[in-house]
Motif scaffolding. Structure first.
Motif, PDB file in Angstrom:
ATOM      1  N   LYS A 145     -62.276 -18.583  48.053  1.00  0.00           N
ATOM      2  CA  LYS A 145     -62.420 -19.896  47.433  1.00  0.00           C
ATOM      3  C   LYS A 145     -61.298 -20.835  47.881  1.00  0.00           C
ATOM      4  O   LYS A 145     -60.201 -20.396  48.250  1.00  0.00           O
ATOM      5  CB  LYS A 145     -62.378 -19.785  45.909  1.00  0.00           C
ATOM      6  N   LYS A 146     -61.612 -22.138  47.841  1.00  0.00           N
ATOM      7  CA  LYS A 146     -60.593 -23.153  48.060  1.00  0.00           C
ATOM      8  C   LYS A 146     -60.135 -23.651  46.694  1.00  0.00           C
ATOM      9  O   LYS A 146     -60.952 -24.081  45.873  1.00  0.00           O
ATOM     10  CB  LYS A 146     -61.133 -24.317  48.896  1.00  0.00           C
ATOM     11  N   GLY A 206     -60.678 -37.527  49.674  1.00  0.00           N
ATOM     12  CA  GLY A 206     -61.296 -36.880  50.828  1.00  0.00           C
ATOM     13  C   GLY A 206     -61.263 -35.374  50.808  1.00  0.00           C
ATOM     14  O   GLY A 206     -61.739 -34.736  51.750  1.00  0.00           O
ATOM     15  N   LYS A 207     -60.723 -34.772  49.740  1.00  0.00           N
ATOM     16  CA  LYS A 207     -60.638 -33.315  49.671  1.00  0.00           C
ATOM     17  C   LYS A 207     -61.651 -32.771  48.680  1.00  0.00           C
ATOM     18  O   LYS A 207     -62.090 -33.468  47.765  1.00  0.00           O
ATOM     19  CB  LYS A 207     -59.224 -32.879  49.274  1.00  0.00           C
ATOM     20  N   SER A 208     -62.021 -31.498  48.856  1.00  0.00           N
ATOM     21  CA  SER A 208     -62.949 -30.856  47.925  1.00  0.00           C
ATOM     22  C   SER A 208     -62.519 -29.416  47.698  1.00  0.00           C
ATOM     23  O   SER A 208     -61.951 -28.772  48.588  1.00  0.00           O
ATOM     24  CB  SER A 208     -64.379 -30.913  48.453  1.00  0.00           C
ATOM     25  N   TYR A 209     -62.802 -28.917  46.485  1.00  0.00           N
ATOM     26  CA  TYR A 209     -62.348 -27.589  46.081  1.00  0.00           C
ATOM     27  C   TYR A 209     -63.433 -26.858  45.306  1.00  0.00           C
ATOM     28  O   TYR A 209     -64.277 -27.471  44.653  1.00  0.00           O
ATOM     29  CB  TYR A 209     -61.096 -27.701  45.192  1.00  0.00           C
ATOM     30  N   ALA A 231     -63.363 -34.384  43.302  1.00  0.00           N
ATOM     31  CA  ALA A 231     -62.875 -33.429  44.305  1.00  0.00           C
ATOM     32  C   ALA A 231     -63.453 -32.035  44.115  1.00  0.00           C
ATOM     33  O   ALA A 231     -63.147 -31.127  44.895  1.00  0.00           O
ATOM     34  CB  ALA A 231     -61.348 -33.358  44.245  1.00  0.00           C
ATOM     35  N   LEU A 232     -64.294 -31.864  43.104  1.00  0.00           N
ATOM     36  CA  LEU A 232     -64.833 -30.545  42.809  1.00  0.00           C
ATOM     37  C   LEU A 232     -66.222 -30.393  43.423  1.00  0.00           C
ATOM     38  O   LEU A 232     -67.067 -31.285  43.325  1.00  0.00           O
ATOM     39  CB  LEU A 232     -64.913 -30.363  41.287  1.00  0.00           C
ATOM     40  N   ARG A 233     -66.455 -29.266  44.063  1.00  0.00           N
ATOM     41  CA  ARG A 233     -67.748 -28.981  44.652  1.00  0.00           C
ATOM     42  C   ARG A 233     -68.774 -28.618  43.579  1.00  0.00           C
ATOM     43  O   ARG A 233     -68.409 -28.225  42.461  1.00  0.00           O
ATOM     44  CB  ARG A 233     -67.618 -27.833  45.662  1.00  0.00           C
ATOM     45  N   SER A 234     -70.043 -28.741  43.896  1.00  0.00           N
ATOM     46  CA  SER A 234     -71.108 -28.413  42.939  1.00  0.00           C
ATOM     47  C   SER A 234     -70.942 -26.984  42.437  1.00  0.00           C
ATOM     48  O   SER A 234     -70.671 -26.064  43.226  1.00  0.00           O
ATOM     49  CB  SER A 234     -72.472 -28.575  43.609  1.00  0.00           C
ATOM     50  N   ASP A 235     -71.075 -26.806  41.127  1.00  0.00           N
ATOM     51  CA  ASP A 235     -70.861 -25.522  40.457  1.00  0.00           C
ATOM     52  C   ASP A 235     -69.403 -25.083  40.488  1.00  0.00           C
ATOM     53  O   ASP A 235     -69.096 -23.926  40.150  1.00  0.00           O
ATOM     54  CB  ASP A 235     -71.737 -24.410  41.049  1.00  0.00           C
TER      55      ASP A 235
END
Length: 279
Positions: A145-146, A206-209, A231-235
């Motif tokens: 995970k990021k 511009g970042k995602s986690y 900045a949070l990805r789906s789920d």
């Protein structure tokens, strides 16, 4: 080279929490650079060159009617900080599987052994919020995970994330001392996937986690939740702490605005660590 002269302030507090945490935060803003939490209060230290007669005037908790706080002070010619920590920083073990200790402590038999030199940074694991965030991370699948550790303090949560399999971790703190301390602790624990940054939520552009950890305080969380959601990805999962039980509804209401659904919370001495999922 001349040895810096410090002033030591020795506070006795009733009741100890949450006054101890608030006092440390206010003293840090006033220029105090190191703290030792004791059984009945806080010892705080500041270099004489940073001190002035009115240093405590803006420490609002000292005039609060909710707590009894008294103190003494003295001039200290020299402080052996390692000795101070050795006397007062005890190792902790969370869920019998994660230990947080200083280099001089004996290595315990745990799955995750985190070694830190806390200096003045928050996040030793002793405070309820850090302890609960460790509990959340121990129950979360972090493999590949990021992860973002926002308000990283000592970097202990970022370090645990790597130990549990996260392959890319950003650790951000607005405080220069925390930023530098995180870098030291990352190296001390031989972590290869953590990048520390000094700054605030603007660094998230511009970042995602996959997972965001934010252990700060209520007002900053309320202001920054929208940025975490962006900045949070789906789920993706968001873990928030640094606020009290009575603030949980307020935090959750703000999260709902950005499609962050409450899943569960942990409580410890009226402090809360809550988790949310982006849908």
């Amino acid at each position: 080279m001349s040895v810096p002269i410090y002033l030591g302030y020795y506070f006795k507090i009733k009741p100890l929490q949450p006054a101890s945490e608030i006092l440390i935060a206010e003293l840090g803003n006033a220029g105090f650079e190191s703290f030792v939490e004791t059984e009945d209060g806080v010892n705080a230290f500041i270099q004489k060159g940073e001190w002035n007669d009115n240093i405590l005037n803006d420490i609002h908790i000292l005039s609060s009617g909710e707590f009894e706080i008294e103190y003494t002070s003295e001039v200290i010619e020299q402080v052996n900080w390692n000795k101070e920590w050795e006397k007062n920083f005890n190792p902790i073990i969370v869920e019998d599987v994660c230990s947080v200790r200083a280099p001089f402590h004996e290595k315990p038999n745990t799955d995750y052994d985190i070694i830190i030199e806390p200096k003045m940074s928050f996040g030793t694991g002793h405070h309820e919020t850090t302890h609960m965030m460790i509990q959340h991370l121990l129950k979360t699948d972090l493999k590949n995970k990021k992860v973002l550790d926002m308000g990283c303090g000592t970097g202990v949560l970022a370090i645990l994330a790597e130990m549990r399999g996260a392959n890319e971790i950003d650790a951000i703190d607005i405080d220069n001392w925390c930023y530098l301390n995180t870098i030291e602790n990352v190296e001390r624990n031989h972590c290869d996937h953590i990048t520390a940054y000094e700054g605030d939520v603007s660094l998230l552009s511009g970042k995602s986690y996959d997972i965001i950890i934010a252990n700060i305080n209520r007002n900053i969380l309320l202001n920054d939740i929208k940025h975490y959601a962006s900045a949070l990805r789906s789920d993706g999962k968001l873990f928030l702490s640094g606020f009290y039980k009575e603030d949980l509804d307020m935090i959750s209401e703000e999260c709902v605005k950005y499609k962050l659904n409450f899943t569960k919370h942990i409580s410890r001495n009226n402090w809360i660590a809550a988790s949310y999922t982006l849908k």
